[in-house]
Design a protein around this motif. Structure first.
Motif, PDB file in Angstrom:
ATOM      1  N   ASP A 183       0.836  -1.205   0.000  1.00 20.72           N
ATOM      2  CA  ASP A 183       0.000   0.000   0.000  1.00 20.72           C
ATOM      3  C   ASP A 183       0.870   1.255   0.000  1.00 20.72           C
ATOM      4  OD1 ASP A 183      -2.291  -1.500  -0.029  1.00 20.72           O
ATOM      5  OD2 ASP A 183      -2.793  -1.204   2.085  1.00 20.72           O
ATOM      6  N   ALA A 184       1.993   1.202   0.713  1.00 22.66           N
ATOM      7  CA  ALA A 184       2.898   2.358   0.745  1.00 22.66           C
ATOM      8  C   ALA A 184       3.449   2.626  -0.650  1.00 22.66           C
ATOM      9  CB  ALA A 184       4.032   2.104   1.730  1.00 22.66           C
ATOM     10  N   PHE A 185       3.794   1.569  -1.372  1.00 21.97           N
ATOM     11  CA  PHE A 185       4.312   1.743  -2.734  1.00 21.97           C
ATOM     12  C   PHE A 185       3.237   2.293  -3.660  1.00 21.97           C
ATOM     13  CE2 PHE A 185       4.890   0.230  -7.070  1.00 21.97           C
ATOM     14  CZ  PHE A 185       6.165   0.707  -7.355  1.00 21.97           C
ATOM     15  N   VAL A 186       2.085   1.637  -3.683  1.00 17.57           N
ATOM     16  CA  VAL A 186       1.016   2.049  -4.594  1.00 17.57           C
ATOM     17  C   VAL A 186       0.552   3.463  -4.289  1.00 17.57           C
ATOM     18  CG1 VAL A 186      -1.364   1.567  -5.299  1.00 17.57           C
ATOM     19  CG2 VAL A 186       0.265  -0.319  -5.008  1.00 17.57           C
ATOM     20  N   GLY A 187       0.558   3.832  -3.019  1.00 16.92           N
ATOM     21  CA  GLY A 187       0.077   5.149  -2.631  1.00 16.92           C
ATOM     22  C   GLY A 187       1.088   6.266  -2.806  1.00 16.92           C
ATOM     23  N   SER A 188       2.350   5.920  -3.005  1.00 18.34           N
ATOM     24  CA  SER A 188       3.380   6.974  -3.045  1.00 18.34           C
ATOM     25  C   SER A 188       4.168   7.017  -4.347  1.00 18.34           C
ATOM     26  CB  SER A 188       4.364   6.789  -1.877  1.00 18.34           C
ATOM     27  OG  SER A 188       5.042   5.544  -1.976  1.00 18.34           O
ATOM     28  N   PHE A 189       4.303   5.895  -5.046  1.00 17.40           N
ATOM     29  CA  PHE A 189       5.103   5.864  -6.270  1.00 17.40           C
ATOM     30  C   PHE A 189       4.235   6.286  -7.453  1.00 17.40           C
ATOM     31  CE2 PHE A 189       7.182   3.734  -9.915  1.00 17.40           C
ATOM     32  CZ  PHE A 189       8.458   4.249  -9.770  1.00 17.40           C
ATOM     33  N   ARG A 190       4.516   7.454  -7.972  1.00 18.98           N
ATOM     34  CA  ARG A 190       3.712   8.021  -9.059  1.00 18.98           C
ATOM     35  C   ARG A 190       4.441   7.864 -10.396  1.00 18.98           C
ATOM     36  NH1 ARG A 190       0.188   7.413  -5.894  1.00 18.98           N
ATOM     37  NH2 ARG A 190      -0.712   9.033  -4.582  1.00 18.98           N
ATOM     38  N   GLN A 191       3.682   7.968 -11.465  1.00 15.37           N
ATOM     39  CA  GLN A 191       4.275   7.839 -12.792  1.00 15.37           C
ATOM     40  C   GLN A 191       5.332   8.913 -13.022  1.00 15.37           C
ATOM     41  OE1 GLN A 191       1.449   7.469 -15.961  1.00 15.37           O
ATOM     42  NE2 GLN A 191       2.988   7.457 -17.576  1.00 15.37           N
ATOM     43  N   LYS A 192       5.109  10.102 -12.472  1.00 14.88           N
ATOM     44  CA  LYS A 192       6.083  11.180 -12.654  1.00 14.88           C
ATOM     45  C   LYS A 192       7.424  10.842 -11.999  1.00 14.88           C
ATOM     46  CE  LYS A 192       4.452  13.815  -8.617  1.00 14.88           C
ATOM     47  NZ  LYS A 192       5.653  13.554  -7.782  1.00 14.88           N
ATOM     48  N   ASP A 193       7.403   9.955 -10.982  1.00 14.96           N
ATOM     49  CA  ASP A 193       8.649   9.578 -10.322  1.00 14.96           C
ATOM     50  C   ASP A 193       9.557   8.760 -11.237  1.00 14.96           C
ATOM     51  OD1 ASP A 193       8.021  10.776  -7.848  1.00 14.96           O
ATOM     52  OD2 ASP A 193       6.790   9.055  -7.283  1.00 14.96           O
ATOM     53  N   MET A 194       8.975   8.151 -12.265  1.00 17.53           N
ATOM     54  CA  MET A 194       9.773   7.294 -13.138  1.00 17.53           C
ATOM     55  C   MET A 194      10.792   8.083 -13.948  1.00 17.53           C
ATOM     56  SD  MET A 194       6.885   4.477 -14.273  1.00 17.53           S
ATOM     57  CE  MET A 194       8.050   3.440 -15.158  1.00 17.53           C
ATOM     58  N   LYS A 195      10.540   9.370 -14.136  1.00 21.10           N
ATOM     59  CA  LYS A 195      11.522  10.169 -14.878  1.00 21.10           C
ATOM     60  C   LYS A 195      12.826  10.311 -14.101  1.00 21.10           C
ATOM     61  CE  LYS A 195       9.900  14.694 -13.220  1.00 21.10           C
ATOM     62  NZ  LYS A 195       9.270  15.966 -13.611  1.00 21.10           N
ATOM     63  N   PHE A 196      12.748  10.119 -12.762  1.00 22.90           N
ATOM     64  CA  PHE A 196      13.961  10.218 -11.954  1.00 22.90           C
ATOM     65  C   PHE A 196      14.746   8.907 -11.928  1.00 22.90           C
ATOM     66  CE2 PHE A 196      10.981  13.268  -9.864  1.00 22.90           C
ATOM     67  CZ  PHE A 196      11.652  14.419 -10.231  1.00 22.90           C
ATOM     68  N   MET A 197      14.192   7.852 -12.529  1.00 23.87           N
ATOM     69  CA  MET A 197      14.862   6.557 -12.522  1.00 23.87           C
ATOM     70  C   MET A 197      15.930   6.460 -13.599  1.00 23.87           C
ATOM     71  SD  MET A 197      13.389   5.047  -9.982  1.00 23.87           S
ATOM     72  CE  MET A 197      12.982   6.611  -9.170  1.00 23.87           C
ATOM     73  N   ASN A 198      15.991   7.443 -14.492  1.00 26.90           N
ATOM     74  CA  ASN A 198      17.042   7.490 -15.506  1.00 26.90           C
ATOM     75  C   ASN A 198      18.392   7.679 -14.807  1.00 26.90           C
ATOM     76  OD1 ASN A 198      18.932   8.961 -17.419  1.00 26.90           O
ATOM     77  ND2 ASN A 198      17.272   8.422 -18.820  1.00 26.90           N
TER      78      ASN A 198
END
Length: 421
Positions: A183-198
């Motif tokens: 629940d912590a992951f689903v509630g906090s990890f947003r699609q916009k955060d994926m741009k920081f995974m580069n």
């Protein structure tokens, strides 16, 4: 001595990822992505600033024992007619070794069993059979982050990829992941955060998402950090499984002989321990080749010094460590590598580390040779002096210091841990 522990770990993570990539196929930025996801989840779960700092560090170090485990497996295969460890035993052993290793490091919070249990599933089907209620929350966070990072391309920020990730976590809730952590992951990890995974944006994200401290550490604590890094590097090849530790010890002894102050002496030990960190980027088929390298293979091997420079060059407050470590193959005649620096650009510390490195390589026993006695090693080094490659004054001092030196080998983590405060 003041250091930023996480900055050092972030720097060496590229080497750790390269080693893990050969064993498990992970990609560049793997450890940092796990750290980034873990921070996001840790914030959602209300972890303190100090816990978040340690969580990020443990995420970087989650598979720190892979090089050491690989050497253990080679020995296991030699005694068992080529039979390899089972997948279950692989998880148990590398988690156990990794847990022991991290006891060498000075952390702010209680992190017992985080590395040991970072492959446990919520339903108890993991290697140690621990259900979620008996697994530390930091281990659970790293486990989920690792599973997501391993199974998905987090640098692809498309709707479909993000939706697949969320579906994966939800569908494995209560089996792989506890409901609390999922629940912590689903509630906090947003699609916009994926741009920081580069990989190009990860460092900025890690530095901006949690507080960073340059803390004062006891000399022995920094010493232990360097020892752990050296172990990880040395176990990449069973032919050099004590080399970095040996160079670090020799460098420290020479630093004391030259009356370096305490902080500089510890930094010099750290430089000795990290001088070959670039070898984590060199393919195993070259590092582990039992025969002489071809010319092309030797050129690839020489790149390790430049990789050491790339890994260490941005270490905050430790420019000297990066310089001393990455210049250990430079020669006074300008024909060394990776930069071909002339004598006038090589300091006492760089010249001395070069001597310590060569002396250690000559005197240490390896799988394919016995170590040379002191006199023979000095004679070979003198040939380098005669060719204009090595500093003769430093060699004379090294000869005096190590002529009657009897090095006490510390072959196991347990023995090293005896000195941990």
């Amino acid at each position: 001595m003041k250091i930023n522990l996480n900055e050092i770990l972030y720097a060496v993570s590229s080497g750790l990822d390269a080693a893990e990539g050969e064993y498990l196929g992970v990609t560049a930025g793997h450890s940092k992505r796990i750290a980034a996801i873990s921070i996001i989840m840790g914030k959602a779960l209300g972890l303190s600033d100090k816990d978040l700092i340690d969580l990020a560090a443990y995420a970087i170090l989650h598979d720190n024992a892979l090089t050491e485990f690989d050497q253990e497996q080679i020995e296991y295969m030699n005694y068992n007619n080529g039979m390899r460890y089972s997948d279950h035993d692989f998880l148990v052993r590398h988690c156990t070794i990794g847990e022991i290793n991290t006891k060498l490091l000075p952390f702010r919070t209680n992190n017992r069993d985080v590395i040991l249990l970072h492959h446990e599933n919520a339903d108890g089907s993991g290697p140690f059979g621990r259900i979620a209620d008996r697994t530390p929350v930091k281990a659970q966070i790293i486990h989920l982050a690792d599973m997501v990072e391993t199974n998905f391309n987090l640098t692809r920020a498309e709707d479909s990829n993000y939706s697949d990730i969320i579906y994966y976590v939800r569908s494995n809730t209560s089996s792989l992941f506890s409901r609390e952590v999922a629940d912590a992951f689903v509630g906090s990890f947003r699609q916009k955060d994926m741009k920081f995974m580069n990989p190009l944006k990860l460092d900025g994200f890690l530095r901006s998402s949690i507080k960073h401290y340059e803390d004062e550490y006891f000399p022995q604590e920094v010493h232990n950090l360097a020892t752990l890094m050296a172990r990880i590097i040395d176990f990449k090849s069973h032919y050099t499984c004590k080399h970095s530790l040996g160079v670090a010890r020799k460098a420290e002894i020479m630093a004391i002989h030259y009356n370096f102050d305490q902080d500089k002496t510890i930094q010099y030990y750290l430089a000795g321990a990290l001088h070959d960190v670039g070898k984590l980027m060199i393919p195993n088929y070259i590092l582990k080749k039992p025969a002489k390298l071809s010319d092309d293979e030797y050129e690839i091997m020489k790149q390790h010094a430049y990789y050491t420079y790339l890994i260490l060059k941005d270490l905050k407050g430790m420019k000297n460590v990066a310089k001393w470590a990455s210049h250990h193959h430079e020669k006074l005649d300008g024909k060394g590598y990776p930069f071909g620096l002339p004598a006038k650009q090589l300091s006492l510390e760089e010249r001395m580390l070069c001597c310590c490195d060569i002396y250690q390589a000559l005197t240490e026993e390896r799988a394919y040779k016995k170590g040379f006695p002191h006199e023979k090693a000095i004679a070979i080094l003198q040939e380098g002096v005669d060719k204009g490659e090595i500093d003769g004054d430093i060699l004379n001092e090294l000869d005096k210091v190590f002529k009657n030196y009897n090095e006490k080998e510390e072959d196991t983590v347990t023995e090293i841990l005896k000195s941990t405060p």
